[in-house]
Write a protein that holds these residues in place. Structure first.
Motif, PDB file in Angstrom:
ATOM      1  N   ILE A  82       0.794  -1.014  -0.056  1.00 47.30           N
ATOM      2  CA  ILE A  82      -0.008   0.058   0.023  1.00 47.30           C
ATOM      3  C   ILE A  82       0.805   1.233  -0.057  1.00 47.30           C
ATOM      4  N   ARG A  83       1.953   1.096   0.614  1.00 45.30           N
ATOM      5  CA  ARG A  83       2.931   2.264   0.357  1.00 45.30           C
ATOM      6  C   ARG A  83       3.495   2.432  -0.900  1.00 45.30           C
ATOM      7  N   TYR A  84       3.677   1.446  -1.635  1.00 41.75           N
ATOM      8  CA  TYR A  84       4.267   1.589  -3.066  1.00 41.75           C
ATOM      9  C   TYR A  84       3.031   2.097  -3.896  1.00 41.75           C
ATOM     10  N   TRP A  85       2.002   1.780  -3.942  1.00 40.09           N
ATOM     11  CA  TRP A  85       0.865   2.440  -4.514  1.00 40.09           C
ATOM     12  C   TRP A  85       0.469   3.994  -4.178  1.00 40.09           C
ATOM     13  N   ALA A  86       0.477   4.188  -2.747  1.00 36.10           N
ATOM     14  CA  ALA A  86       0.422   5.533  -2.226  1.00 36.10           C
ATOM     15  C   ALA A  86       1.189   6.387  -2.899  1.00 36.10           C
ATOM     16  N   GLU A  87       2.387   6.143  -2.916  1.00 33.59           N
ATOM     17  CA  GLU A  87       3.595   6.999  -3.204  1.00 33.59           C
ATOM     18  C   GLU A  87       3.379   7.495  -4.800  1.00 33.59           C
ATOM     19  N   ARG A  88       3.002   6.480  -5.598  1.00 30.93           N
ATOM     20  CA  ARG A  88       2.657   6.804  -7.142  1.00 30.93           C
ATOM     21  C   ARG A  88       1.199   7.412  -7.244  1.00 30.93           C
ATOM     22  N   LEU A  89       0.379   6.786  -6.648  1.00 36.31           N
ATOM     23  CA  LEU A  89      -1.042   7.532  -6.934  1.00 36.31           C
ATOM     24  C   LEU A  89      -1.267   8.961  -6.364  1.00 36.31           C
ATOM     25  N   ARG A  90      -0.578   9.229  -5.165  1.00 32.39           N
ATOM     26  CA  ARG A  90      -0.751  10.703  -4.747  1.00 32.39           C
ATOM     27  C   ARG A  90       0.352  11.622  -5.252  1.00 32.39           C
ATOM     28  N   GLN A  91       0.982  11.092  -6.108  1.00 30.93           N
ATOM     29  CA  GLN A  91       1.947  11.901  -7.087  1.00 30.93           C
ATOM     30  C   GLN A  91       1.813  11.589  -8.349  1.00 30.93           C
ATOM     31  N   PRO A  92       0.827  11.701  -9.045  1.00 35.99           N
ATOM     32  CA  PRO A  92       0.503  11.462 -10.680  1.00 35.99           C
ATOM     33  C   PRO A  92       1.408  12.125 -11.400  1.00 35.99           C
TER      34      PRO A  92
END
Length: 415
Positions: free
Chosen positions: A395-405
């Motif tokens: 979830i950290r991996y995806w949060a890092e990407r989705l929160r910084q499009p």
């Protein structure tokens, strides 16, 4: 091969080449765009969405075969068209295109968005079944069931809200709540009402649109809130090919003054299927508790509404489900902050061991909410496998990407 046959073969090849070049030369170019990665993270097949406008006449010619052509390599990627809205004069159409891009950290790529004379193919794991508002959408990671059910009154409404979610990934774990739909928000309660109401109580919302293609299935619903005509709701689901998440966007607009004692969003309700709650506070701290030990910690410091992400996971069975908060905006139509009371994120115990999280905007207190107030949220819901040594790694991996499009800039329009 004889000399004449060689001459004839060369002639045919040359003719075909001329025909292909002629076809390419007639391809209509809509725009040139630049897509930049600025967060220092390599991206792989990340979907971007770009908004455009065009004359209706031109759009009708190229809408079914748009591609993004990379400026250096010439590689073409099929573009899915969504959001087709015509102006009242029927002369202009606004729309969006969606396509995947892979880009290295801190780099940029330029593309022309253009018509393709040769149909482009894309193999997709995204499947859509059902009809009307009763849909089932699935990819290789999950199956999302939006249909109604006769299991309970709360599940019987034609609301188009998520009822249950099958987590694949080798687990085949069905996430559900026995008496309710799993996705239970937004919900609201006026001060003079005995019970609260929820978006899941909609029956065939007045405005319903469905867009589907190989990259994205999107549903958009709008109508007055059940038994609360002072609130106008808009809700959109976005299900993607090849991604372990879907995105939900909701907007609550207060069109007439109302007094509320409860207003909630980002609520997922499930039976007893998890052992732990984990989340990342706005200051970056990650906290992880078993459900039984969480009480003193969360009573001392409740989970903030601006929490970056939160999830439930099963420590032994190694599966998880969580919410990545992408946007949270309570700005009213005048640019002020809409009323809230003790806003926080609550983790609650339901009947027979059930667990649910919800974001509380008005927390059990009468509050006057004037017309013009608005509450907007955008959340990504992620299914994932738990790493024993680092349960929240995924979830950290995806949060890092989705929160910084990725950043998209239109360089030039060609019409």
């Amino acid at each position: 091969m004889s000399y004449k046959m060689k001459i004839f073969s060369c002639f045919v090849i040359g003719l075909l080449l001329i025909m292909v070049l002629a076809a390419y030369s007639q391809e209509r170019v809509l725009a040139e765009v630049e897509i930049s990665e600025t967060a220092g993270i390599d991206r792989e097949d990340e979907f971007v969405e770009i908004d455009f406008q065009s004359s209706v006449k031109a759009f009708e010619k190229y809408k079914d075969n748009l591609v993004a052509r990379e400026s250096i390599s010439g590689q073409r990627t099929y573009c899915q068209v969504i959001y087709c809205e015509k102006a009242s004069t029927d002369s202009i159409v606004s729309f969006s295109v969606v396509f995947p891009i892979s880009v290295k950290a801190n780099s940029s790529q330029r593309f022309t968005i253009q018509q393709s004379s040769i149909p482009e193919k894309f193999l997709s794991d995204l499947k859509l079944s059902g009809s009307g508002i009763d849909l089932i959408i699935e990819n290789k990671f999950y199956r999302a069931d939006l249909s109604r059910s006769t299991d309970s009154e709360a599940k019987s409404h034609a609301s188009g809200q998520l009822r249950e979610l099958l987590l694949k990934l080798g687990f085949n774990q069905l996430l559900f709540r026995t008496e309710n739909r799993m996705h239970w928000a937004p919900n609201f309660q006026r001060t003079d009402a005995e019970y609260y109401q929820t978006i899941a109580g909609w029956d065939n919302p007045a405005d319903y649109r469905l867009y589907s293609g190989p990259y994205l299935v999107q549903t958009v619903r709008s109508d007055s809130a059940p038994e609360h005509p002072e609130i106008y709701l808009t809700a959109s689901y976005n299900f993607f090919a090849g991604k372990p998440f879907f995105i939900f966007v909701s907007l609550m607009e207060v069109v007439r003054d109302i007094e509320l004692k409860l207003l909630r969003n980002d609520e997922m309700t499930m039976d007893s299927m998890f052992t732990n709650i984990a989340f990342q506070r706005p200051d970056g701290r990650i906290e992880d508790y078993s459900f039984s030990e969480r009480y003193p910690f969360l009573e001392k410091q409740p989970i903030e509404n601006e929490t970056l992400w939160l999830c439930f996971y099963h420590k032994d069975r190694k599966y998880g489900f969580g919410s990545i908060r992408l946007k949270y905006d309570n700005t009213d139509r005048f640019g002020n902050i809409s009323p809230t009371f003790l806003p926080h994120t609550k983790i609650s115990d339901g009947a027979e061991g059930g667990k649910y999280w919800n974001r509380r905007l008005i927390n059990d207190h009468p509050l006057f909410v004037p017309a013009g107030s608005r509450y907007l949220e955008k959340n990504a819901y992620l299914v994932f496998a738990v790493d024993e040594s680092d349960p929240c790694a995924e979830i950290r991996y995806w949060a890092e990407r989705l929160r910084q499009p990725l950043l998209v800039k239109t360089i030039k329009y060609f019409e």
